[in-house]
Scaffold this motif. Structure first.
Motif, PDB file in Angstrom:
ATOM      1  N   ALA A 165       6.982  76.129   3.815  1.00  0.00           N
ATOM      2  CA  ALA A 165       7.739  77.193   4.454  1.00  0.00           C
ATOM      3  C   ALA A 165       7.138  77.593   5.791  1.00  0.00           C
ATOM      4  O   ALA A 165       7.845  78.100   6.669  1.00  0.00           O
ATOM      5  CB  ALA A 165       7.813  78.408   3.525  1.00  0.00           C
ATOM      6  N   THR A 166       5.833  77.363   5.979  1.00  0.00           N
ATOM      7  CA  THR A 166       5.165  77.708   7.235  1.00  0.00           C
ATOM      8  C   THR A 166       4.715  76.483   8.027  1.00  0.00           C
ATOM      9  O   THR A 166       4.585  76.548   9.242  1.00  0.00           O
ATOM     10  CB  THR A 166       3.934  78.596   6.956  1.00  0.00           C
ATOM     11  N   TYR A 181       5.687  72.424   7.686  1.00  0.00           N
ATOM     12  CA  TYR A 181       6.411  71.399   6.928  1.00  0.00           C
ATOM     13  C   TYR A 181       5.531  70.188   6.635  1.00  0.00           C
ATOM     14  O   TYR A 181       5.434  69.737   5.489  1.00  0.00           O
ATOM     15  CB  TYR A 181       7.659  70.973   7.704  1.00  0.00           C
ATOM     16  N   ASP A 182       4.888  69.633   7.649  1.00  0.00           N
ATOM     17  CA  ASP A 182       4.089  68.421   7.464  1.00  0.00           C
ATOM     18  C   ASP A 182       2.919  68.664   6.514  1.00  0.00           C
ATOM     19  O   ASP A 182       2.567  67.791   5.712  1.00  0.00           O
ATOM     20  CB  ASP A 182       3.574  67.917   8.811  1.00  0.00           C
ATOM     21  N   LEU A 183       2.313  69.830   6.589  1.00  0.00           N
ATOM     22  CA  LEU A 183       1.202  70.140   5.687  1.00  0.00           C
ATOM     23  C   LEU A 183       1.687  70.245   4.248  1.00  0.00           C
ATOM     24  O   LEU A 183       1.004  69.810   3.312  1.00  0.00           O
ATOM     25  CB  LEU A 183       0.530  71.442   6.129  1.00  0.00           C
ATOM     26  N   GLY A 184       2.890  70.804   4.056  1.00  0.00           N
ATOM     27  CA  GLY A 184       3.453  70.880   2.711  1.00  0.00           C
ATOM     28  C   GLY A 184       3.699  69.507   2.114  1.00  0.00           C
ATOM     29  O   GLY A 184       3.501  69.295   0.914  1.00  0.00           O
ATOM     30  N   VAL A 185       4.121  68.554   2.949  1.00  0.00           N
ATOM     31  CA  VAL A 185       4.320  67.182   2.485  1.00  0.00           C
ATOM     32  C   VAL A 185       2.989  66.593   2.017  1.00  0.00           C
ATOM     33  O   VAL A 185       2.917  65.898   0.987  1.00  0.00           O
ATOM     34  CB  VAL A 185       4.942  66.322   3.599  1.00  0.00           C
ATOM     35  N   GLU A 186       1.915  66.873   2.747  1.00  0.00           N
ATOM     36  CA  GLU A 186       0.601  66.356   2.358  1.00  0.00           C
ATOM     37  C   GLU A 186       0.108  66.999   1.063  1.00  0.00           C
ATOM     38  O   GLU A 186      -0.611  66.363   0.286  1.00  0.00           O
ATOM     39  CB  GLU A 186      -0.413  66.587   3.482  1.00  0.00           C
ATOM     40  N   VAL A 187       0.490  68.249   0.823  1.00  0.00           N
ATOM     41  CA  VAL A 187       0.129  68.874  -0.456  1.00  0.00           C
ATOM     42  C   VAL A 187       0.767  68.103  -1.611  1.00  0.00           C
ATOM     43  O   VAL A 187       0.144  67.889  -2.656  1.00  0.00           O
ATOM     44  CB  VAL A 187       0.567  70.360  -0.481  1.00  0.00           C
ATOM     45  N   LEU A 188       2.007  67.662  -1.431  1.00  0.00           N
ATOM     46  CA  LEU A 188       2.637  66.823  -2.454  1.00  0.00           C
ATOM     47  C   LEU A 188       1.855  65.532  -2.656  1.00  0.00           C
ATOM     48  O   LEU A 188       1.637  65.085  -3.787  1.00  0.00           O
ATOM     49  CB  LEU A 188       4.076  66.502  -2.054  1.00  0.00           C
ATOM     50  N   LEU A 202      -6.589  75.222   6.787  1.00  0.00           N
ATOM     51  CA  LEU A 202      -5.725  74.295   7.520  1.00  0.00           C
ATOM     52  C   LEU A 202      -4.323  74.834   7.767  1.00  0.00           C
ATOM     53  O   LEU A 202      -3.601  74.308   8.617  1.00  0.00           O
ATOM     54  CB  LEU A 202      -5.619  72.968   6.750  1.00  0.00           C
ATOM     55  N   THR A 203      -3.941  75.875   7.031  1.00  0.00           N
ATOM     56  CA  THR A 203      -2.556  76.349   7.075  1.00  0.00           C
ATOM     57  C   THR A 203      -2.121  76.741   8.487  1.00  0.00           C
ATOM     58  O   THR A 203      -1.001  76.448   8.908  1.00  0.00           O
ATOM     59  CB  THR A 203      -2.372  77.543   6.124  1.00  0.00           C
TER      60      THR A 203
END
Length: 519
Positions: free
Chosen positions: A443-444, A446-453, A483-484
């Motif tokens: 939500a804040t 996008y690319d970092l959220g993909v890496e969390v997956l 990193l956020t």
């Protein structure tokens, strides 16, 4: 002693590189035999590797036409002074090039393009397999002539081993001044069924390098690797009601999800249904609908819905976690016995014995039990240690016997009770936490959220392997708060994942985490 070799005499120098079990010594003996049959003097030497499957052996043959006296020949190949290099495995061809045995002005390089993974490739927690493409490209550039194909597959298809097809490729290259019949005579000397199979593999290897091309042989280095099929295969079979439900799943993929995610989602669906049942597939699909909706609302379209695509892959992997039930199920499937029989080359009159090595701990046994019972055992240290004493020991289970097979078959059948087990509840809770964290991040950033997956790839296996995976997963995500707010946060999290996969002890990961603290 009179000179045995004059300046006009031709010395042919051949290096054979193979790892343990590939028959490098057999090929060398055959080369010497065919040379002597044709009136040449041949000498063979070898320098063995450390051990079977870890070290590799270099065999070296020098041959010269027979004359007066005894020739004095070299014992080892010298850089820039080898006419023919035979490599029974692609990375052995690379090793020959590194040692300077392959020269663009004189060396014919004949290599099998299959891979026998080195120990260092196997011990990496992630994918440590070396890239074959650079080796093939270097082989073309470094040699006078490069002939490569999967000679191991050629041999297996003809019921033999790679030594026979490699010898056939040598004959087919026509770099030695001996007729094909002489090579065949040497191979046939084995006699019996073994000799027949070796001769078939020899001829197949011979034909492989005789296919037309710019230099009289096909450049097999450009062949694509065979693609493995999904575990459940292309055809879906089962009760009529389940097949009707499956058709509904396929319609939902086309109507409710973006094109970019459909192939990955179909693979995920096949995996979870094969793992459990059709209802489990519906659970996977329902989760993915929520993920796609969230992705679309948070800028997924310009990113080709990468969040949905990655979730389709890693959610399926997370839902098909390895437990005792899964291991037992896989070890008793008919397809597995068929594969083992094929790999071992079992004939109709032969009996195959299969011994499975298993080492469950009390944690795995308790995880298979209903949640309340399993929790009761694990929360009582004395009971837990007592039971662990009896179960935490290596076991060898003969699945070719009725007792051994039925034991594992019964365990595999417990998947009907899996949803009530302690392990299933734990895994589902972890999945929800992981997905919530990924959504919160995307939500804040996008690319970092993909890496969390993608962090989910750190978790695999069961028993100690699974625990180490959880530890690395938690340590990598511990850096997420740092990193956020960074534009390069996704790059740093990706580096942490790579560091965790490369080092089982976690030393590289520790260093990467310390670096992030200094940013």
């Amino acid at each position: 002693m009179p000179a045995a070799v004059s300046e006009k005499d031709e010395i042919i120098k051949i290096a054979v590189l193979a790892v343990g079990g590939q028959g490098g010594g057999v090929v060398t003996d055959w080369i010497v035999h065919v040379a002597e049959d044709n009136g040449w003097y041949a000498q063979a030497t070898s320098v063995p590797g450390v051990a079977q499957r870890t070290g590799a052996t270099i065999y070296y043959v020098e041959m010269v036409r027979e004359g007066e006296g005894t020739p004095v020949l070299a014992l080892m190949p010298s850089p820039g002074d080898v006419d023919i290099v035979l490599a029974a495995e692609l990375m052995e061809a690379g090793r020959a090039m590194q040692r300077g045995f392959v020269s663009p002005d004189r060396t014919t390089l004949i290599a099998s393009t299959d891979r026998t993974l080195a120990v260092m490739e196997k011990i990496v927690p992630g994918s440590g397999i070396g890239d074959s493409a650079p080796v093939i490209e270097a082989a073309r550039a470094a040699s006078k002539r490069f002939l490569g194909t999967d000679l191991d597959r050629v041999a297996v298809a003809n019921g033999s081993v790679i030594s026979a097809s490699l010898f056939g490729a040598l004959a087919g290259s026509e770099v030695l001044p001996f007729p094909k019949e002489s090579f065949e005579k040497t191979v046939s000397a084995d006699g019996g069924k073994r000799g027949e199979a070796s001769l078939k593999a020899f001829r197949a290897g011979y034909d492989a390098v005789r296919e037309t091309g710019a230099d009289g042989a096909k450049d097999f280095g450009k062949e694509p690797a065979p693609v493995a099929k999904a575990a459940s295969g292309d055809a879906i079979a089962g009760p009529a009601q389940d097949l009707k439900t499956w058709s509904g799943f396929m319609e939902s993929l086309d109507l409710d999800f973006p094109r970019d995610a459909r192939d990955m989602m179909r693979a995920g669906l096949e995996k979870v249904v094969d793992y459990q049942d059709i209802d489990y597939g519906r659970e996977y699909l329902d989760r993915m609908k929520g993920i796609y909706g969230f992705d679309a609302a948070n800028g997924g379209a310009p990113k080709s819905f990468r969040f949905t695509v990655e979730a389709a892959k890693y959610l399926a992997n997370a839902m098909t976690y390895d437990d005792v039930i899964r291991v037992a199920d896989l070890k008793t499937r008919a397809t597995r016995f068929e594969r083992v029989e094929t790999e071992m080359g079992v004939r109709d009159a032969q009996v195959m014995q299969v011994t499975e090595f298993m080492h469950p701990r009390i944690e795995e046994i308790a995880g298979t039990l209903p949640a309340g019972v399993g929790r009761f055992i694990l929360n009582r240290s004395r009971l837990r240690s007592t039971l662990d004493y009896f179960v935490n020991r290596g076991r060898r289970v003969r699945t070719d016997t009725m007792r051994g097979f039925l034991t594992l078959y019964f365990l595999g059948g417990l998947r009907r009770m899996r949803r009530r087990s302690l392990r299933h509840g734990t895994e589902m809770a972890h999945i929800e936490e992981w997905l919530d964290l990924a959504k919160e991040t995307v939500a804040t950033n996008y690319d970092l959220g993909v890496e969390v997956l993608r962090c989910r790839r750190l978790m695999k296996g069961y028993s100690d392997t699974h625990e180490r995976g959880i530890s690395k997963f938690d340590r990598v995500l511990s850096a997420l708060p740092d990193l956020t707010g960074r534009d390069d946060g996704a790059d740093w999290l990706r580096r942490l994942i790579e560091a965790a996969l490369k080092d089982e002890k976690g030393e590289m990961l520790d260093g990467a985490l310390k670096t992030i603290k200094t940013l």
